[in-house]
Design an enzyme around this catalytic site. Structure first.
Site, short mmCIF file in Angstrom:
data_model
loop_
_atom_site.label_atom_id
_atom_site.label_comp_id
_atom_site.label_asym_id
_atom_site.label_seq_id
_atom_site.Cartn_x
_atom_site.Cartn_y
_atom_site.Cartn_z
N LYS A 31 20.87 -23.07 11.49
CA LYS A 31 22.22 -22.81 10.72
C LYS A 31 23.23 -22.15 11.25
O LYS A 31 22.99 -20.78 11.71
CB LYS A 31 21.89 -22.46 9.36
CG LYS A 31 22.96 -22.77 8.28
CD LYS A 31 22.40 -22.33 6.89
CE LYS A 31 23.72 -22.25 5.94
NZ LYS A 31 23.41 -21.96 4.64
N SER A 38 32.14 -16.61 0.70
CA SER A 38 32.07 -16.21 2.14
C SER A 38 32.93 -17.23 2.84
O SER A 38 33.50 -16.84 3.79
CB SER A 38 30.65 -16.10 2.58
OG SER A 38 29.76 -15.27 1.93
N ARG A 55 29.62 -18.73 -10.52
CA ARG A 55 30.84 -18.46 -10.44
C ARG A 55 31.35 -19.73 -11.53
O ARG A 55 31.56 -19.28 -12.47
CB ARG A 55 31.57 -18.60 -9.04
CG ARG A 55 31.13 -17.46 -8.28
CD ARG A 55 31.68 -17.58 -6.59
NE ARG A 55 30.74 -18.92 -6.03
CZ ARG A 55 30.81 -19.07 -4.80
NH1 ARG A 55 31.30 -18.59 -4.15
NH2 ARG A 55 30.02 -20.34 -4.72
N HIS A 87 29.25 -10.65 -4.16
CA HIS A 87 27.81 -10.43 -4.18
C HIS A 87 27.42 -8.90 -4.62
O HIS A 87 26.67 -8.67 -5.22
CB HIS A 87 27.36 -10.47 -2.57
CG HIS A 87 27.38 -11.89 -1.86
ND1 HIS A 87 28.17 -12.14 -0.67
CD2 HIS A 87 27.06 -13.02 -2.47
CE1 HIS A 87 28.08 -13.28 -0.39
NE2 HIS A 87 27.37 -13.97 -1.32
O1 PNS Z 1 23.69 -18.08 0.03
P1 PNS Z 1 23.33 -19.46 0.24
O2 PNS Z 1 23.46 -20.16 1.47
O3 PNS Z 1 23.75 -20.37 -1.11
O4 PNS Z 1 21.49 -19.37 -0.06
C1 PNS Z 1 20.64 -20.24 -0.20
C2 PNS Z 1 19.22 -19.91 -0.18
C3 PNS Z 1 18.86 -18.99 1.01
C4 PNS Z 1 19.04 -19.03 -1.41
C5 PNS Z 1 18.46 -21.13 0.00
O5 PNS Z 1 18.78 -21.92 1.10
C6 PNS Z 1 16.87 -20.69 0.17
O6 PNS Z 1 16.36 -20.41 -1.02
N1 PNS Z 1 16.42 -21.23 1.28
C7 PNS Z 1 14.92 -21.01 1.71
C8 PNS Z 1 14.20 -22.23 1.74
C9 PNS Z 1 13.65 -22.44 0.18
O7 PNS Z 1 12.79 -21.70 -0.21
N2 PNS Z 1 13.86 -23.73 -0.20
C10 PNS Z 1 13.12 -24.37 -1.29
C11 PNS Z 1 14.02 -24.07 -2.54
S1 PNS Z 1 15.58 -25.43 -2.72
#
Ligand code: PNS
Length: 165
Positions: free
Chosen positions: A44, A131, A93, A20
């Site tokens: 979550k 992570s 990645r 990150h």
């Molecule tokens: O680190 P992660 O868990 O891969 O991050 C995922 C994240 C937080 C970027 C994604 O779940 C997110 O944007 N959540 C907010 C809800 C949202 O806007 N969803 C619509 C787009 S699919």
């Protein structure tokens, strides 16, 4: 009106890894300000609370001024609009990241066409870093000290006593 180019770097960051950090450093080459946005989602299951995750990121960024750290909930594009950001950064990645990222980027574009998704390739060294794999190894005492910033390593040692031995 400010011409500052702001990007949001959203994620779970449970916890922040060196992968990150690598993405944040790359994003700073392109944008004037990067807001690291930790998803606050109490339903979550996570190892660290969002407050703990924010604190670890702040400590790891060591006061680097163009980086802001925040939490968000609800729609990412709404949060980005509120922060006057023009882009969302995601790290890539391997090919296995692609499908999910592609789907998310297209949904975000449908919801707000003015916010661009920018994918940055992590450094080769971090291709296998995530992570979840770090938590898995740390839980059983595996040495992950070179995969996370020092403040994260210290917090992982608090959570997993086996890491100290
Ligand atoms: O680190 P992660 O868990 O891969 O991050 C995922 C994240 C937080 C970027 C994604 O779940 C997110 O944007 N959540 C907010 C809800 C949202 O806007 N969803 C619509 C787009 S699919």
């Amino acid at each position: 009106m400010s011409n500052k180019k702001i990007a949001i770097y959203p994620g779970s960051f449970d916890p922040l890894t060196n992968g990150h950090v690598d993405v944040i450093e790359r994003a700073l080459e392109i944008f004037d300000e990067v807001i690291v946005a930790v998803l606050h989602n109490p339903s979550k299951k996570s190892l660290f609370s969002s407050a703990e995750r924010v604190e670890m990121i702040k400590q790891s960024m060591n006061g680097l001024t163009p980086v802001k750290v925040d939490t968000f909930d609800g729609l990412l594009v709404e949060y980005a609009r509120m922060k006057k950001a023009t882009a969302v950064i995601r790290g890539m990645r391997a090919i296995s990241d692609f499908e999910n990222e592609f789907q998310m980027a297209l949904m975000n574009r449908k919801l707000n066409k003015d916010i661009q998704s920018v994918f940055l390739m992590t450094g080769l060294r971090w291709i296998f870093t995530s992570s979840s794999i770090i938590k898995e190894a740390a839980q059983f005492g595996g040495d992950i000290s070179d995969m996370v910033p020092e403040p994260v390593h210290l917090k992982l040692m608090e959570k997993f006593p086996k890491l100290n031995s």
